[in-house]
Design an enzyme around this catalytic site. Structure first.
Site, short mmCIF file in Angstrom:
data_model
loop_
_atom_site.label_atom_id
_atom_site.label_comp_id
_atom_site.label_asym_id
_atom_site.label_seq_id
_atom_site.Cartn_x
_atom_site.Cartn_y
_atom_site.Cartn_z
N ASN A 1 11.36 26.81 91.47
CA ASN A 1 12.41 27.53 90.75
C ASN A 1 12.02 27.95 89.35
O ASN A 1 12.75 28.69 88.70
CB ASN A 1 13.66 26.66 90.64
CG ASN A 1 14.24 26.27 91.98
OD1 ASN A 1 13.60 25.53 92.72
ND2 ASN A 1 15.43 26.75 92.30
N VAL B 1 13.90 31.44 85.58
CA VAL B 1 14.55 30.28 86.20
C VAL B 1 15.33 30.80 87.41
O VAL B 1 16.24 31.61 87.26
CB VAL B 1 15.50 29.57 85.23
CG1 VAL B 1 16.18 28.39 85.91
CG2 VAL B 1 14.73 29.10 83.99
N CYS B 2 14.97 30.34 88.58
CA CYS B 2 15.59 30.81 89.83
C CYS B 2 16.73 29.88 90.23
O CYS B 2 16.49 28.74 90.63
CB CYS B 2 14.53 30.88 90.93
SG CYS B 2 15.05 31.80 92.37
N LEU B 3 17.95 30.36 90.09
CA LEU B 3 19.13 29.52 90.36
C LEU B 3 20.31 30.44 90.66
O LEU B 3 20.54 31.42 89.94
CB LEU B 3 19.43 28.64 89.14
CG LEU B 3 20.39 27.48 89.31
CD1 LEU B 3 19.83 26.41 90.24
CD2 LEU B 3 20.72 26.87 87.95
#
Length: 364
Positions: A190, A197-199
């Site tokens: 992530n 930031v992968c969310l």
């Protein structure tokens, strides 16, 4: 990529701690109508009278960086600093902030924007866990910086992970923008080398309605705790959606173990990067944190060199670290110890275990 939420693990209860009353109660207590659009400068000090760098309220006590086993070797200066370090506070400027070039101090914003950020500040002041600290900018209230301490039992334990946050003009209709201080290292599916930031909560990954940013409910506290619980977790290998299903297969756990070993090495490299280049307003926190944790980090590294699996220093378990991992820990810990010594930590050089003896029949 974002991990699938494990409903049985109760993670939704962790990341939504504020939904029951905290965020809504603060927002609803305001007497300012969210529909009224008023031009304001981001530098108006009266907007947040409760938060001031000169306020004299009792500081929140942050002892998360001072494990009991390390107290004997920590000087009073570092111990006192960590004890009194406020988990939330304001600072004058953020010249090194990733989003410093976005917007300016005199930019006009709506009252809704101010109201939401004010609510976020209040929630963070009250409810931040001991493993997260935040600094908000007085002259640019659209900027914020947070540090998350890696949790025990994860390959991130004892590490410091920094995030720069920016509130866009349309906040809270859209989520904040978040940049991770990666140092060019990919320590998690992530968290990208470029800082992305992968969310789903940030809109950088898909998720169901309740996992996405909800303007009337989502808060900065929820976001930061989500980063800690969902990203910097015990088995980050399964954060990758294409691999999450392998958790229940014979292949999944061995791959997760190897991934954790690689992550811990990258976490050590991140420690060195942060000690050499601490983010502004956290310089002394970084020094004191690693001064206090140095002996514990060496102790954990020695356990790994002896064969303990990542995230555990318990000997005699059925699992053990690979010979490659054990050797890499022994080699790179010399660099880590050198940085600890520069901080003034004593009696470390002789405590580090040598690399394990490699036998051809023990290679994994």
């Amino acid at each position: 990529m974002e991990p699938a939420v494990d409903r049985k693990a109760g993670i939704p209860e962790v990341i939504n701690v504020d939904k029951k009353n905290k965020g809504k109660s603060i927002l609803n207590s305001q007497d300012i109508s969210p529909d009224v659009e008023v031009g304001m400068s981001t530098t108006q000090p009266w907007v947040f009278p409760y938060f001031s760098s000169k306020r004299t309220s009792k500081p929140s006590r942050n002892t998360s960086s001072l494990p009991r086993a390390a107290e004997e070797v920590v000087s009073s200066a570092q111990a006192n600093f960590l004890r009194d370090f406020k988990r939330f506070d304001t600072v004058k400027d953020f010249s090194d902030h990733h989003y410093a070039s976005k917007g300016n101090a005199s930019k006009q914003h709506s009252r809704t924007w101010f109201k939401k950020i004010q609510a976020d500040w209040k929630i963070l002041e009250i409810d931040l866990p001991e493993t997260i600290s935040v600094r908000a900018c007085e002259s640019r209230i659209d900027l914020m910086r947070a540090v998350v301490i890696g949790a025990e039992g994860t390959p991130y334990h004892d590490g410091l992970f920094f995030f720069d946050i920016h509130f866009p003009d349309t906040y809270p209709s859209v989520p904040p923008m978040v940049h991770y201080h990666s140092g060019g290292l990919r320590i998690n599916p992530n968290l990208y080398e470029c800082g992305t930031v992968c969310l789903s909560l940030l809109g950088t990954w898909y998720g169901n309605t309740r996992e996405n940013w909800l303007p009337q409910e989502s808060t900065m506290l929820q976001l930061l705790v989500s980063i800690q619980a969902l990203i910097l977790n015990q088995k980050p290998y399964f954060n990758e959606p294409l691999l999450e299903w392998t958790k229940w297969t014979p292949l999944g756990q061995p791959c997760s173990k190897v991934y954790n070993e690689n992550v811990f090495i990258l976490s050590l490299r991140t420690m060195v990067y942060i000690m050499r280049k601490p983010p502004k307003h956290f310089e002394e926190f970084v020094r004191s944190h690693y001064f206090a944790r140095a002996h514990e980090i060496v102790k954990a590294a020695n356990a790994y060199i002896d064969g303990a699996p990542v995230g555990s220093i318990v000997k005699g378990t059925s699992e053990s670290g690979s010979m490659k991992f054990r050797t890499e820990v022994a080699v790179f810990m010399k660099t880590v110890v050198d940085e600890f010594v520069k901080l003034g930590v004593k009696e470390l050089e002789d405590k580090l275990e040598p690399p394990p003896v490699i036998h051809t029949n023990s290679l994994r």
